[in-house]
Design a protein around this motif. Sequence first.
Motif, PDB file in Angstrom:
ATOM      1  N   ASN A 146       0.829  -1.208   0.000  1.00  0.00           N
ATOM      2  CA  ASN A 146       0.000   0.000   0.000  1.00  0.00           C
ATOM      3  C   ASN A 146       0.865   1.260   0.000  1.00  0.00           C
ATOM      4  N   ILE A 147       1.940   1.229   0.821  1.00  0.00           N
ATOM      5  CA  ILE A 147       2.852   2.381   0.881  1.00  0.00           C
ATOM      6  C   ILE A 147       3.529   2.590  -0.469  1.00  0.00           C
ATOM      7  N   VAL A 148       4.013   1.488  -1.065  1.00  0.00           N
ATOM      8  CA  VAL A 148       4.672   1.565  -2.382  1.00  0.00           C
ATOM      9  C   VAL A 148       3.694   2.092  -3.434  1.00  0.00           C
ATOM     10  N   SER A 149       2.451   1.606  -3.374  1.00  0.00           N
ATOM     11  CA  SER A 149       1.428   2.042  -4.326  1.00  0.00           C
ATOM     12  C   SER A 149       1.163   3.542  -4.190  1.00  0.00           C
ATOM     13  N   LYS A 150       1.078   4.021  -2.936  1.00  0.00           N
ATOM     14  CA  LYS A 150       0.849   5.455  -2.701  1.00  0.00           C
ATOM     15  C   LYS A 150       2.023   6.276  -3.215  1.00  0.00           C
ATOM     16  N   GLN A 151       3.262   5.775  -2.955  1.00  0.00           N
ATOM     17  CA  GLN A 151       4.452   6.482  -3.430  1.00  0.00           C
ATOM     18  C   GLN A 151       4.488   6.535  -4.958  1.00  0.00           C
ATOM     19  N   ASN A 152       4.105   5.419  -5.591  1.00  0.00           N
ATOM     20  CA  ASN A 152       4.053   5.376  -7.058  1.00  0.00           C
ATOM     21  C   ASN A 152       3.056   6.387  -7.607  1.00  0.00           C
ATOM     22  N   ASN A 153       1.902   6.475  -6.940  1.00  0.00           N
ATOM     23  CA  ASN A 153       0.889   7.448  -7.373  1.00  0.00           C
ATOM     24  C   ASN A 153       1.405   8.876  -7.231  1.00  0.00           C
ATOM     25  N   LYS A 154       2.135   9.132  -6.125  1.00  0.00           N
ATOM     26  CA  LYS A 154       2.706  10.466  -5.929  1.00  0.00           C
ATOM     27  C   LYS A 154       3.722  10.777  -7.026  1.00  0.00           C
ATOM     28  N   LYS A 156       3.799   9.455 -10.025  1.00  0.00           N
ATOM     29  CA  LYS A 156       3.069   9.650 -11.293  1.00  0.00           C
ATOM     30  C   LYS A 156       2.511  11.067 -11.377  1.00  0.00           C
ATOM     31  N   ASN A 157       1.943  11.537 -10.250  1.00  0.00           N
ATOM     32  CA  ASN A 157       1.389  12.896 -10.228  1.00  0.00           C
ATOM     33  C   ASN A 157       2.494  13.935 -10.429  1.00  0.00           C
ATOM     34  N   HIS A 164       3.835  18.403 -17.788  1.00  0.00           N
ATOM     35  CA  HIS A 164       2.943  19.485 -18.223  1.00  0.00           C
ATOM     36  C   HIS A 164       3.700  20.811 -18.266  1.00  0.00           C
ATOM     37  N   ASN A 165       4.460  21.077 -17.191  1.00  0.00           N
ATOM     38  CA  ASN A 165       5.214  22.329 -17.134  1.00  0.00           C
ATOM     39  C   ASN A 165       6.287  22.392 -18.218  1.00  0.00           C
ATOM     40  N   LEU A 166       6.983  21.255 -18.440  1.00  0.00           N
ATOM     41  CA  LEU A 166       8.011  21.225 -19.478  1.00  0.00           C
ATOM     42  C   LEU A 166       7.405  21.457 -20.861  1.00  0.00           C
ATOM     43  N   LYS A 167       6.236  20.825 -21.094  1.00  0.00           N
ATOM     44  CA  LYS A 167       5.573  21.008 -22.398  1.00  0.00           C
ATOM     45  C   LYS A 167       5.195  22.468 -22.600  1.00  0.00           C
ATOM     46  N   GLN A 168       4.719  23.082 -21.514  1.00  0.00           N
ATOM     47  CA  GLN A 168       4.313  24.485 -21.615  1.00  0.00           C
ATOM     48  C   GLN A 168       5.513  25.362 -21.973  1.00  0.00           C
ATOM     49  N   HIS A 169       6.656  25.142 -21.262  1.00  0.00           N
ATOM     50  CA  HIS A 169       7.859  25.927 -21.552  1.00  0.00           C
ATOM     51  C   HIS A 169       8.400  25.613 -22.943  1.00  0.00           C
ATOM     52  N   ALA A 170       8.380  24.341 -23.313  1.00  0.00           N
ATOM     53  CA  ALA A 170       8.867  23.947 -24.645  1.00  0.00           C
ATOM     54  C   ALA A 170       8.030  24.627 -25.727  1.00  0.00           C
ATOM     55  N   GLY A 171       6.719  24.691 -25.485  1.00  0.00           N
ATOM     56  CA  GLY A 171       5.827  25.357 -26.448  1.00  0.00           C
ATOM     57  C   GLY A 171       6.152  26.838 -26.568  1.00  0.00           C
TER      58      GLY A 171
END
Length: 197
Positions: A146-154, A156-157, A164-171
Motif C-alpha cells: 500500500n505504501i509503495v502504491s501510494k508512493q508510485n501514485n505520488k 506519477k502525479n 505538463h510544465n516542461l511542455k508548456q515551456h517547450a511550447g
Amino acid sequence: SFAKNSNTQNNPENIKWQLVVDISDIGVWDFNAKLNKVYFSKPSKRIIGFEDDDTFGNNLNDWNDRVHPEDKEKYFQDYQDHINGLKPLYVNEHRVKCKDGTYKWMLDKGKVIEWDNEGKPIRFIGTHVDISKHVENELKLSNTLNIVSKQNNKLKNFAHIVTHNLKQHAGNFESLLNFHEEAKSEKEKQELIDYLK
C-alpha cells in the motif's frame, strides 16, 4: 474421545500417534455429537494458553465462545456448509482469544467421519494450526504494498506536473524561435533572444 477411549488408549499404535499429536504444533479436536462431548489435544490447548487446564473442553462452547466476534459468523457458516454437504471439508481461518486476553489466528480444518442410521453427522475430527505469524507477515506485506502504491501514485502525479510544465515551456520556446525566424530586423531578433533568455 479417541484419546480417552479405554479400549484403544493402550494400543501401541494409538500411543504412537497420540505422542506425535502431543509434541507437534498441530492441535487436534474431536467432537462427538452423540455423546455431546468435545476433546481438545494438548497442542490445541497449548496454542491458546490452556495446556494445564484439564477443565477446558468440558463445556462444548469453550472454543466457540473464544472466537473473535468479527469471525464468528463465517466460522459457524463454514462448519454448517460442511455438515450440509456443500463443502467436502470444513476449513476456516479465525481469531481465538487466548487465556491472557490476546488473540491468535487459527487455521481450523475438520471433517465428518461418522454418521448415524439416518445419515446425520455424529462424529467430527479436525486440526488447529497457529497461523498468527503468517497472517502478521501478510499484513506487513500488504501495508508495504500500500505504501509503495501510494508512493508510485505520488511519483506519477509529480511526473505529470513536471511533464505538463516542461511542455508548456517547450511550447513557449518553440513559439519564440518561430517568431525569431520570421523577424524582419535585427532589433526584433534581439528582443526575441532577450525573451528566450
